[in-house]
Design a protein around this motif. Sequence first.
Motif, PDB file in Angstrom:
ATOM      1  N   ALA A  70       0.822  -1.204   0.000  1.00  0.00           N
ATOM      2  CA  ALA A  70       0.000   0.000   0.000  1.00  0.00           C
ATOM      3  C   ALA A  70       0.858   1.256   0.000  1.00  0.00           C
ATOM      4  CB  ALA A  70      -0.919  -0.002   1.216  1.00  0.00           C
TER       5      ALA A  70
ATOM      6  N   SER B  87     -12.593  -2.292  -4.922  1.00  0.00           N
ATOM      7  CA  SER B  87     -11.780  -1.271  -5.599  1.00  0.00           C
ATOM      8  C   SER B  87     -11.609  -1.568  -7.086  1.00  0.00           C
ATOM      9  CB  SER B  87     -10.396  -1.205  -4.944  1.00  0.00           C
ATOM     10  OG  SER B  87      -9.730  -2.457  -5.051  1.00  0.00           O
TER      11      SER B  87
ATOM     12  N   PHE C 208      -2.672  -4.886  -1.778  1.00  0.00           N
ATOM     13  CA  PHE C 208      -2.369  -3.725  -2.618  1.00  0.00           C
ATOM     14  C   PHE C 208      -1.093  -4.047  -3.394  1.00  0.00           C
ATOM     15  CE2 PHE C 208      -3.172   1.090  -2.607  1.00  0.00           C
ATOM     16  CZ  PHE C 208      -2.663   1.228  -3.879  1.00  0.00           C
TER      17      PHE C 208
ATOM     18  N   THR D 164      -7.663  -8.236  -5.318  1.00  0.00           N
ATOM     19  CA  THR D 164      -6.508  -7.347  -5.337  1.00  0.00           C
ATOM     20  C   THR D 164      -7.019  -5.932  -5.535  1.00  0.00           C
ATOM     21  OG1 THR D 164      -4.317  -7.041  -6.354  1.00  0.00           O
ATOM     22  CG2 THR D 164      -6.142  -7.491  -7.854  1.00  0.00           C
ATOM     23  N   VAL D 165      -6.270  -4.945  -5.101  1.00  0.00           N
ATOM     24  CA  VAL D 165      -6.656  -3.563  -5.366  1.00  0.00           C
ATOM     25  C   VAL D 165      -6.697  -3.362  -6.882  1.00  0.00           C
ATOM     26  CG1 VAL D 165      -5.980  -1.140  -5.141  1.00  0.00           C
ATOM     27  CG2 VAL D 165      -5.769  -2.695  -3.175  1.00  0.00           C
TER      28      VAL D 165
ATOM     29  N   LEU E  70      -6.367   0.222 -11.002  1.00  0.00           N
ATOM     30  CA  LEU E  70      -5.097   0.302 -10.281  1.00  0.00           C
ATOM     31  C   LEU E  70      -4.129   1.243 -10.983  1.00  0.00           C
ATOM     32  CD1 LEU E  70      -3.205  -0.823  -8.019  1.00  0.00           C
ATOM     33  CD2 LEU E  70      -2.500  -2.566  -9.674  1.00  0.00           C
TER      34      LEU E  70
ATOM     35  N   ILE F 197      -7.142   3.710   0.808  1.00  0.00           N
ATOM     36  CA  ILE F 197      -7.347   2.346   0.330  1.00  0.00           C
ATOM     37  C   ILE F 197      -6.877   1.416   1.444  1.00  0.00           C
ATOM     38  CG2 ILE F 197      -6.830   0.627  -1.440  1.00  0.00           C
ATOM     39  CD1 ILE F 197      -8.235   2.984  -2.639  1.00  0.00           C
TER      40      ILE F 197
ATOM     41  N   PRO G  17      -6.353  -2.271   2.180  1.00  0.00           N
ATOM     42  CA  PRO G  17      -6.351  -3.620   1.597  1.00  0.00           C
ATOM     43  C   PRO G  17      -6.472  -4.700   2.664  1.00  0.00           C
ATOM     44  CG  PRO G  17      -4.125  -2.774   1.724  1.00  0.00           C
ATOM     45  CD  PRO G  17      -5.025  -1.671   2.210  1.00  0.00           C
TER      46      PRO G  17
END
Length: 556
Positions: free
Chosen positions: A2, A22, A48, A101-102, A236, A251, A253
């Motif tokens: 992140a 996300s 992230f 996953t982000v 992303l 964000i 995660p």
Amino acid sequence: MANESQVHYRNDQAVDFVIVGSGSAGGILARELSAKGFDVVVLEQGPFRTAADFTHDEIGVAFNGELLGGSAARASQTFRHDESDIAEPHPFRQPAEYAKTVGGSSVHFTGNYWRFREIDFNERSQLGAISGTNFADWPISYSELEPYYTRVDWEIGVSGTPGPFDAPRSRPYPTPPMPVKSSGALLERGALKLGLHPQPAPVAILSKPHNGRAPCIHCGYCMGFGCEVGAKSSTLATVIPQALASGKCEIRPLSTVYRLEINDAGKIDEVLYFDADGKQRSQKAKAVVLSANGAETPRLLLDSASARHPDGLGNSSGFVGRNLMFNGHSIANGVFAEQLNDYKSIQVTRIIHDFYESDPKRGYYGGGGIDARPLFSATPILFAMAGAPPNVRSWGREYKEALAHNYTRQMTILGNTTSLAQDRNNITLDPTYKDQWGRAALRLTYRDHDDDLAISEFFRQKSLELMDAAGAEQSWSFPVEAQSSGAHLLGTCRMGDDAETSVVDKHHRSHDVKNLFICDGSSFVTSGRGQPTMTIMALAFRAAEHIAAAAKANDI
């Protein structure tokens, strides 16, 4: 990992918006709402990752499902074709396929970016009812969504050029089409011989530098893999960095949301989640936006049942989890005399939309598009497992020689088709299996409508005709069968004007809970023609405008 420079909100601080997910919708909503000055926390169940974390490791990505959550994710889902069956987990495949996953599944998607057309929004009015289905019109039109499609083109990044049957557009594509590859050239050859109208494929992959991002390097690892140069237009790579740069978005995660809590006023004021260590946490919120995808969003609503909402949060209509649509697909494979080397570059460079609309002369509902691509991205291990023709035994010298010869000479023509909304296809909570957090596993019940199977068979036959017309030395396909998994998870919290037959209104607000909004594939009313992600993104841009306006008017 992140971005440690981002803002961090306290759990007991009631932020303006908590966004769950996300991906294609959640990333856009995060950017739009934070840019308008709202405090935003995005809870994402996956890690992230950055572009530097993505690899071409076929074992890790394609077999171990690293981007999908691995074996724990597979064990947390069950599948059955009919309600009379006992749902079971699949040991090697997730019935609902989505990235954890982000950036969500926008990180690992192929990047086909077809707009819907006018007909996609009003087919029910044009064609009438279809027995055994919940076939309906959308509460919005193409013209209402067109400006937001254009925002996706330019702000997310789409390469292409208009085709002969495309819906009207207000602005050209920002970057030209990707260079045609062998499969595209051969599809074009076959199509022209059959009197069809091939066109360059619009893709969410940059052919030229755009918005400070680098173009495609043609590595060949698009489908199922993350892009290490950021040329693939995931959230992303595009809007999430901008959301973080606003100084108003966090964000968070490895945060798995398991329940939304309602206060005495009937509004959500608390979002409960498991953190990276499995500890139960709570984030206070003034409003919540669910963008978790068409499987996880209804699951969360069902998991949030209470005395006030006994059938699931926001489910007075009973439509939460119902009407699951996958999109249909058919495959034809062919081997050519000359080397195609189709494993290089992106998946798809040419498409055919001559059969996009439903034709009453066929005797059944459905339409879609055709594209040409390598089989399974032509990654070597997957090709070795499924690439050989059916008349070649799967071991020994003959098998090895077929693989060595065909790998550089083979291509696939794919039919991408509609799916019908039915009660029998749904997301529910499994009464037996649990996930790693102790929640009821996500249970999918799905069997394609007869019309869905018929239109897939139609496209299978057309694909074989195209393969022959393109000059294939050998071609084959497999029978169309009922699907048991899907990456397009649509329709399970549909939008509509009637609160008795939909979950959210045309602005994505819950009919039942004033400060709950839902925007992802679950909002769809019909399935489109096999490529839904661009429409998910366009809906997110549109939803963000209405949600922000309501918040500024103190109407949340």
